[in-house]
Design a protein around this motif. Sequence first.
Motif, PDB file in Angstrom:
ATOM      1  N   CYS A  98      32.088  45.373  52.205  1.00  0.00           N
ATOM      2  CA  CYS A  98      31.770  44.718  50.947  1.00  0.00           C
ATOM      3  C   CYS A  98      32.013  43.217  51.096  1.00  0.00           C
ATOM      4  O   CYS A  98      32.602  42.784  52.082  1.00  0.00           O
ATOM      5  CB  CYS A  98      32.613  45.296  49.805  1.00  0.00           C
ATOM      6  N   PRO A  99      31.594  42.428  50.117  1.00  0.00           N
ATOM      7  CA  PRO A  99      31.763  40.975  50.215  1.00  0.00           C
ATOM      8  C   PRO A  99      33.111  40.480  49.702  1.00  0.00           C
ATOM      9  O   PRO A  99      33.289  39.287  49.467  1.00  0.00           O
ATOM     10  CB  PRO A  99      30.609  40.444  49.354  1.00  0.00           C
ATOM     11  N   PHE A 100      34.077  41.369  49.518  1.00  0.00           N
ATOM     12  CA  PHE A 100      35.390  41.008  48.992  1.00  0.00           C
ATOM     13  C   PHE A 100      36.466  41.218  50.054  1.00  0.00           C
ATOM     14  O   PHE A 100      36.322  42.062  50.927  1.00  0.00           O
ATOM     15  CB  PHE A 100      35.741  41.854  47.762  1.00  0.00           C
ATOM     16  N   GLY A 101      37.552  40.465  49.949  1.00  0.00           N
ATOM     17  CA  GLY A 101      38.689  40.668  50.848  1.00  0.00           C
ATOM     18  C   GLY A 101      38.408  40.304  52.286  1.00  0.00           C
ATOM     19  O   GLY A 101      38.963  40.906  53.201  1.00  0.00           O
ATOM     20  N   LEU A 102      37.567  39.323  52.506  1.00  0.00           N
ATOM     21  CA  LEU A 102      37.193  38.922  53.866  1.00  0.00           C
ATOM     22  C   LEU A 102      38.312  38.107  54.506  1.00  0.00           C
ATOM     23  O   LEU A 102      39.010  37.361  53.823  1.00  0.00           O
ATOM     24  CB  LEU A 102      35.893  38.115  53.830  1.00  0.00           C
ATOM     25  N   PRO A 103      38.473  38.211  55.830  1.00  0.00           N
ATOM     26  CA  PRO A 103      39.563  37.495  56.492  1.00  0.00           C
ATOM     27  C   PRO A 103      39.361  35.983  56.593  1.00  0.00           C
ATOM     28  O   PRO A 103      40.318  35.238  56.787  1.00  0.00           O
ATOM     29  CB  PRO A 103      39.610  38.129  57.881  1.00  0.00           C
ATOM     30  N   ALA A 104      38.132  35.530  56.473  1.00  0.00           N
ATOM     31  CA  ALA A 104      37.834  34.091  56.571  1.00  0.00           C
ATOM     32  C   ALA A 104      36.602  33.803  55.711  1.00  0.00           C
ATOM     33  O   ALA A 104      35.798  34.705  55.447  1.00  0.00           O
ATOM     34  CB  ALA A 104      37.562  33.705  58.025  1.00  0.00           C
ATOM     35  N   PRO A 105      36.441  32.562  55.270  1.00  0.00           N
ATOM     36  CA  PRO A 105      35.239  32.212  54.498  1.00  0.00           C
ATOM     37  C   PRO A 105      33.973  32.549  55.291  1.00  0.00           C
ATOM     38  O   PRO A 105      33.930  32.375  56.506  1.00  0.00           O
ATOM     39  CB  PRO A 105      35.371  30.704  54.291  1.00  0.00           C
TER      40      PRO A 105
ATOM     41  N   ALA B  29      43.638  42.650  46.610  1.00  0.00           N
ATOM     42  CA  ALA B  29      44.303  41.343  46.516  1.00  0.00           C
ATOM     43  C   ALA B  29      43.298  40.237  46.196  1.00  0.00           C
ATOM     44  O   ALA B  29      43.573  39.355  45.373  1.00  0.00           O
ATOM     45  CB  ALA B  29      45.047  41.032  47.815  1.00  0.00           C
ATOM     46  N   ASP B  30      42.136  40.282  46.832  1.00  0.00           N
ATOM     47  CA  ASP B  30      41.096  39.281  46.585  1.00  0.00           C
ATOM     48  C   ASP B  30      40.641  39.336  45.130  1.00  0.00           C
ATOM     49  O   ASP B  30      40.552  38.308  44.451  1.00  0.00           O
ATOM     50  CB  ASP B  30      39.924  39.507  47.539  1.00  0.00           C
ATOM     51  N   LEU B  31      40.362  40.539  44.647  1.00  0.00           N
ATOM     52  CA  LEU B  31      39.908  40.666  43.261  1.00  0.00           C
ATOM     53  C   LEU B  31      41.014  40.286  42.282  1.00  0.00           C
ATOM     54  O   LEU B  31      40.744  39.673  41.247  1.00  0.00           O
ATOM     55  CB  LEU B  31      39.400  42.081  42.990  1.00  0.00           C
ATOM     56  N   ALA B  32      42.255  40.613  42.589  1.00  0.00           N
ATOM     57  CA  ALA B  32      43.370  40.230  41.711  1.00  0.00           C
ATOM     58  C   ALA B  32      43.453  38.713  41.584  1.00  0.00           C
ATOM     59  O   ALA B  32      43.740  38.184  40.510  1.00  0.00           O
ATOM     60  CB  ALA B  32      44.683  40.798  42.248  1.00  0.00           C
ATOM     61  N   ALA B  33      43.158  38.013  42.663  1.00  0.00           N
ATOM     62  CA  ALA B  33      43.227  36.548  42.661  1.00  0.00           C
ATOM     63  C   ALA B  33      41.994  35.896  42.038  1.00  0.00           C
ATOM     64  O   ALA B  33      42.112  34.937  41.275  1.00  0.00           O
ATOM     65  CB  ALA B  33      43.415  36.034  44.092  1.00  0.00           C
ATOM     66  N   ARG B  34      40.808  36.410  42.362  1.00  0.00           N
ATOM     67  CA  ARG B  34      39.575  35.741  41.936  1.00  0.00           C
ATOM     68  C   ARG B  34      38.885  36.379  40.740  1.00  0.00           C
ATOM     69  O   ARG B  34      38.084  35.737  40.065  1.00  0.00           O
ATOM     70  CB  ARG B  34      38.572  35.700  43.096  1.00  0.00           C
ATOM     71  N   ALA B  35      39.178  37.647  40.487  1.00  0.00           N
ATOM     72  CA  ALA B  35      38.510  38.368  39.401  1.00  0.00           C
ATOM     73  C   ALA B  35      39.448  39.438  38.836  1.00  0.00           C
ATOM     74  O   ALA B  35      39.211  40.636  38.996  1.00  0.00           O
ATOM     75  CB  ALA B  35      37.218  39.000  39.916  1.00  0.00           C
ATOM     76  N   PRO B  36      40.534  39.016  38.197  1.00  0.00           N
ATOM     77  CA  PRO B  36      41.535  39.979  37.734  1.00  0.00           C
ATOM     78  C   PRO B  36      41.017  40.983  36.701  1.00  0.00           C
ATOM     79  O   PRO B  36      41.653  42.012  36.478  1.00  0.00           O
ATOM     80  CB  PRO B  36      42.648  39.103  37.153  1.00  0.00           C
ATOM     81  N   ASP B  37      39.868  40.703  36.107  1.00  0.00           N
ATOM     82  CA  ASP B  37      39.276  41.633  35.154  1.00  0.00           C
ATOM     83  C   ASP B  37      38.563  42.799  35.831  1.00  0.00           C
ATOM     84  O   ASP B  37      38.212  43.780  35.188  1.00  0.00           O
ATOM     85  CB  ASP B  37      38.296  40.901  34.246  1.00  0.00           C
TER      86      ASP B  37
END
Length: 156
Positions: free
Chosen positions: A99-106, A8-16
């Motif tokens: 990994c550094p993606f999909g984290l629950p909070a900043p 979900a995080d990658l789809a939002a921030r890096a869809p490629d």
Amino acid sequence: MSLETVKADLAARAPDLSVIVTEDSTATVDLAAAVHGVEPGQIAKTLAIRVGDSEFLLVTRGDARLSNQKAKASFGGRPRMLGREDVLRLTSHQVGGVCPFGLPAPLTIYCDESLKIYDEVIPAGGSTHASVRLPLVRLVELCGGNWADACDVPAP
């Protein structure tokens, strides 16, 4: 759930970019390197660290080791690796898929200078069977652009 938060995080921030899910485990640097046919250093491992009251992530090359001296100079205090429960709380990822993606909070994320010898790196993807292959410059961008010199690498 962790794999889904990464997707979900990658789809939002890096869809490629896409998450590569493999039949074989990528839970350790050596396993991931074998699965992806790269040297262990090209696997970007993510360490969860505490210095004083601050918790943050450090993404470094797979064959690097955290240096107390360098980390103290970079982060202003002695680093402590977080235990499994704290890693899960901080990242929502189990050890082996952190990994550094999909984290629950900043969260502050640093990329270690040791990664700079690679054009492309492969961090985990939120699961012990998932990875993300991406250019180093893209990883740094997605992690916030913070660099640190906190690790030692093996002699050539």
